[in-house]
Design a protein around this motif. Structure first.
Motif, PDB file in Angstrom:
ATOM      1  N   TYR A 191       7.230  -5.644   7.379  1.00  0.00           N
ATOM      2  CA  TYR A 191       5.835  -5.748   7.805  1.00  0.00           C
ATOM      3  C   TYR A 191       5.192  -6.952   7.143  1.00  0.00           C
ATOM      4  N   THR A 192       4.157  -7.449   7.798  1.00  0.00           N
ATOM      5  CA  THR A 192       3.429  -8.583   7.244  1.00  0.00           C
ATOM      6  C   THR A 192       2.383  -8.072   6.258  1.00  0.00           C
ATOM      7  N   TRP A 193       1.489  -8.935   5.834  1.00  0.00           N
ATOM      8  CA  TRP A 193       0.617  -8.661   4.707  1.00  0.00           C
ATOM      9  C   TRP A 193      -0.226  -7.400   4.886  1.00  0.00           C
ATOM     10  N   LEU A 194      -0.227  -6.549   3.863  1.00  0.00           N
ATOM     11  CA  LEU A 194      -1.154  -5.426   3.838  1.00  0.00           C
ATOM     12  C   LEU A 194      -2.582  -5.950   3.742  1.00  0.00           C
ATOM     13  N   LYS A 195      -3.507  -5.234   4.348  1.00  0.00           N
ATOM     14  CA  LYS A 195      -4.918  -5.574   4.180  1.00  0.00           C
ATOM     15  C   LYS A 195      -5.338  -5.253   2.749  1.00  0.00           C
ATOM     16  N   PRO A 196      -6.301  -5.998   2.217  1.00  0.00           N
ATOM     17  CA  PRO A 196      -6.733  -5.756   0.834  1.00  0.00           C
ATOM     18  C   PRO A 196      -7.103  -4.305   0.557  1.00  0.00           C
ATOM     19  N   GLU A 197      -7.781  -3.656   1.478  1.00  0.00           N
ATOM     20  CA  GLU A 197      -8.172  -2.268   1.241  1.00  0.00           C
ATOM     21  C   GLU A 197      -6.974  -1.323   1.237  1.00  0.00           C
ATOM     22  N   GLU A 198      -5.933  -1.647   2.025  1.00  0.00           N
ATOM     23  CA  GLU A 198      -4.714  -0.833   2.010  1.00  0.00           C
ATOM     24  C   GLU A 198      -4.005  -0.972   0.661  1.00  0.00           C
ATOM     25  N   ALA A 199      -3.907  -2.201   0.181  1.00  0.00           N
ATOM     26  CA  ALA A 199      -3.264  -2.432  -1.113  1.00  0.00           C
ATOM     27  C   ALA A 199      -4.056  -1.781  -2.237  1.00  0.00           C
ATOM     28  N   ALA A 200      -5.378  -1.844  -2.161  1.00  0.00           N
ATOM     29  CA  ALA A 200      -6.212  -1.254  -3.201  1.00  0.00           C
ATOM     30  C   ALA A 200      -6.061   0.257  -3.240  1.00  0.00           C
ATOM     31  N   LYS A 201      -5.927   0.874  -2.073  1.00  0.00           N
ATOM     32  CA  LYS A 201      -5.739   2.328  -2.009  1.00  0.00           C
ATOM     33  C   LYS A 201      -4.395   2.721  -2.632  1.00  0.00           C
ATOM     34  N   ALA A 202      -3.351   1.961  -2.302  1.00  0.00           N
ATOM     35  CA  ALA A 202      -2.035   2.238  -2.879  1.00  0.00           C
ATOM     36  C   ALA A 202      -2.062   2.058  -4.387  1.00  0.00           C
ATOM     37  N   ALA A 203      -2.698   0.980  -4.845  1.00  0.00           N
ATOM     38  CA  ALA A 203      -2.776   0.722  -6.284  1.00  0.00           C
ATOM     39  C   ALA A 203      -3.531   1.831  -6.997  1.00  0.00           C
ATOM     40  N   ALA A 204      -4.609   2.313  -6.387  1.00  0.00           N
ATOM     41  CA  ALA A 204      -5.416   3.356  -7.009  1.00  0.00           C
ATOM     42  C   ALA A 204      -4.618   4.628  -7.241  1.00  0.00           C
ATOM     43  N   ALA A 205      -3.679   4.937  -6.324  1.00  0.00           N
ATOM     44  CA  ALA A 205      -2.842   6.118  -6.508  1.00  0.00           C
ATOM     45  C   ALA A 205      -1.971   5.979  -7.745  1.00  0.00           C
ATOM     46  N   GLY A 206      -1.415   4.788  -7.950  1.00  0.00           N
ATOM     47  CA  GLY A 206      -0.604   4.557  -9.140  1.00  0.00           C
ATOM     48  C   GLY A 206      -1.424   4.606 -10.414  1.00  0.00           C
ATOM     49  N   VAL A 207      -2.635   4.026 -10.367  1.00  0.00           N
ATOM     50  CA  VAL A 207      -3.506   4.041 -11.538  1.00  0.00           C
ATOM     51  C   VAL A 207      -3.909   5.469 -11.893  1.00  0.00           C
ATOM     52  N   ALA A 208      -4.211   6.271 -10.878  1.00  0.00           N
ATOM     53  CA  ALA A 208      -4.581   7.661 -11.112  1.00  0.00           C
ATOM     54  C   ALA A 208      -3.451   8.437 -11.765  1.00  0.00           C
ATOM     55  N   ALA A 209      -2.223   8.000 -11.515  1.00  0.00           N
ATOM     56  CA  ALA A 209      -1.056   8.665 -12.086  1.00  0.00           C
ATOM     57  C   ALA A 209      -0.702   8.147 -13.474  1.00  0.00           C
ATOM     58  N   GLY A 210      -1.449   7.153 -13.976  1.00  0.00           N
ATOM     59  CA  GLY A 210      -1.215   6.678 -15.329  1.00  0.00           C
ATOM     60  C   GLY A 210      -0.754   5.247 -15.450  1.00  0.00           C
ATOM     61  N   ALA A 211      -0.596   4.540 -14.327  1.00  0.00           N
ATOM     62  CA  ALA A 211      -0.132   3.154 -14.389  1.00  0.00           C
ATOM     63  C   ALA A 211      -1.180   2.271 -15.049  1.00  0.00           C
ATOM     64  N   LYS A 212      -0.738   1.469 -15.996  1.00  0.00           N
ATOM     65  CA  LYS A 212      -1.626   0.521 -16.672  1.00  0.00           C
ATOM     66  C   LYS A 212      -1.596  -0.838 -15.995  1.00  0.00           C
ATOM     67  N   ARG A 213      -0.483  -1.117 -15.297  1.00  0.00           N
ATOM     68  CA  ARG A 213      -0.340  -2.401 -14.602  1.00  0.00           C
ATOM     69  C   ARG A 213       0.083  -2.159 -13.168  1.00  0.00           C
ATOM     70  N   VAL A 214      -0.527  -2.912 -12.252  1.00  0.00           N
ATOM     71  CA  VAL A 214      -0.142  -2.912 -10.848  1.00  0.00           C
ATOM     72  C   VAL A 214       0.538  -4.238 -10.549  1.00  0.00           C
ATOM     73  N   CYS A 215       1.712  -4.172  -9.951  1.00  0.00           N
ATOM     74  CA  CYS A 215       2.488  -5.369  -9.631  1.00  0.00           C
ATOM     75  C   CYS A 215       2.410  -5.623  -8.131  1.00  0.00           C
ATOM     76  N   LEU A 216       1.812  -6.730  -7.738  1.00  0.00           N
ATOM     77  CA  LEU A 216       1.658  -7.100  -6.334  1.00  0.00           C
ATOM     78  C   LEU A 216       2.806  -8.017  -5.939  1.00  0.00           C
ATOM     79  N   VAL A 217       3.663  -7.536  -5.046  1.00  0.00           N
ATOM     80  CA  VAL A 217       4.895  -8.249  -4.711  1.00  0.00           C
ATOM     81  C   VAL A 217       4.894  -8.600  -3.231  1.00  0.00           C
ATOM     82  N   ALA A 218       5.368  -9.800  -2.911  1.00  0.00           N
ATOM     83  CA  ALA A 218       5.495 -10.216  -1.519  1.00  0.00           C
ATOM     84  C   ALA A 218       6.820 -10.939  -1.333  1.00  0.00           C
ATOM     85  N   SER A 219       7.514 -10.631  -0.258  1.00  0.00           N
ATOM     86  CA  SER A 219       8.766 -11.313   0.042  1.00  0.00           C
ATOM     87  C   SER A 219       8.490 -12.742   0.476  1.00  0.00           C
ATOM     88  N   GLY A 220       9.503 -13.588   0.350  1.00  0.00           N
ATOM     89  CA  GLY A 220       9.361 -14.976   0.779  1.00  0.00           C
ATOM     90  C   GLY A 220       9.749 -15.943  -0.316  1.00  0.00           C
TER      91      GLY A 220
END
Length: 356
Positions: free
Chosen positions: A88-117
């Motif tokens: 898939y191509t680029w996630l929308k910012p709000e989609e990425a933010a929602k995914a990141a928030a789930a990890g943060v809620a679970a205790g993640a201190k760092r979010v790693c934003l990765v893109a192929s290419g």
């Protein structure tokens, strides 16, 4: 054990932040399986000196998946890959933010934003900047690390200005054998990108992948090269041999081998965040808790194109091993994996051992 007292020597040097000799680092990889608890205990002394009982949780958000023009032999997203992974191509910012928030809620201190290419265009940098802003609004205070491939001049500074804290670009293997795993860019290209990130004020993150047919000498050489780059964090990944990639039949790692590799990296980079990366579940298996006595950082939940251990099991493992999540008093993780993964096909691209 190769030589009496070699582990004590390595511990003493690590506690003084001294670099071990190549021969000393090789000796760790050449210890016997029967000595693995001694190796873990020695590395644990170093880990506890610098990081106590803390475990830092990191969470991956895959911004763009598949269709990469590079030919890295280990990657399910590579040019010509037949691996069954979602593209898939680029996630929308709000989609990425929602995914990141789930990890943060679970205790993640760092979010790693990765893109192929191969690397980002200037338009891609703008996209990532918008995503960083959305994550900052949704999850203030979280560390953000970008992993977008090779950087062009000025791009690292733009990411820093956009609010990124760190940049990840792994060396992966020793310089002398890099052409064996990739022909579309060079080892020197990777070293240059790490340097650009550092010069721009981003925290440099660079690590390796073990299990690609490398020798002990190759592993020690890449670890020493990483020490020379002086990154703030060193991810140690274990090859996930995806069907449809050139390394699909590389199943050479054992749990004991993985622990020795982690210990060697800890002795070479004693006061640096050592992170257990991809492949820990399938290669360390029931010995995963021992890795926490060496490494002080793990990825929570899933990886880019494969499922990890359920997040609830990660947190339980950390607690049961006597460690605590860094920066968080108490965290919860939904058992339902769709709550804490980026959008992709369930089960796609999962690496399975032969005859599994």
């Amino acid at each position: 054990m190769h030589g009496p007292g070699i582990l004590d020597t390595l511990v003493d040097k690590a506690l003084r932040r001294e670099v071990p000799t190549r021969e000393e680092a090789l000796a760790v990889l050449r210890t016997e399986d029967d000595d693995i608890l001694d190796v873990v205990a020695a590395a644990s002394r170093v880990r506890r000196r610098y990081f106590g009982l803390r475990v830092k949780l990191n969470f991956l958000v895959n911004l763009k998946s598949g269709l990469c023009p590079e030919d890295c032999g280990y990657c399910s997203q590579r040019l010509g890959s037949q691996a069954d992974v979602l593209k898939y191509t680029w996630l929308k910012p709000e989609e990425a933010a929602k995914a990141a928030a789930a990890g943060v809620a679970a205790g993640a201190k760092r979010v790693c934003l990765v893109a192929s290419g191969r690397g980002p265009t200037d338009r891609d940098i703008h996209r990532v900047a918008d995503t960083i802003s959305a994550i900052r609004e949704e999850s203030p205070g979280v560390e953000i690390c970008a992993c977008l491939g090779l950087l062009s001049q000025g791009q690292a500074a733009r990411l820093c200005d956009a609010g990124a804290d760190a940049y990840n670009h792994n060396l992966n293997t020793a310089g002398e054998r890099y052409a064996d795993i990739c022909t579309t860019h060079t080892y020197e290209d990777r070293v240059e990108t790490v340097g650009q990130a550092r010069d721009a004020g981003l925290s440099p993150c660079s690590g390796l992948i073990a299990g690609m047919g490398e020798t002990d000498e190759d592993l020690v050489d890449v670890a020493l090269s990483l020490r020379a780059l002086d990154p703030d964090s060193v991810p140690v990944n274990f090859l996930m041999p995806f069907e449809g990639t050139p390394l699909a039949r590389e199943w050479t790692l054992t749990p004991q081998r993985c622990l020795r590799i982690l210990a060697m990296v800890r002795f070479v980079c004693p006061d640096v965040e050592v992170r257990v990366g991809g492949g820990r579940e399938i290669h360390l298996r029931g010995m995963q808790p021992l890795a926490l006595h060496i490494a002080n950082s793990v990825f929570l939940g899933d990886y880019l194109t494969s499922e990890g251990q359920p997040g609830a099991a990660d947190l339980e493992m950390i607690r049961d091993a006597g460690f605590r999540v860094e920066g968080v008093d108490e965290v919860t993780m939904p058992d339902h994996r769709d709550d804490v993964v980026t959008p992709r096909k369930r089960g796609a691209g999962t690496a399975l051992p032969p005859n599994a």
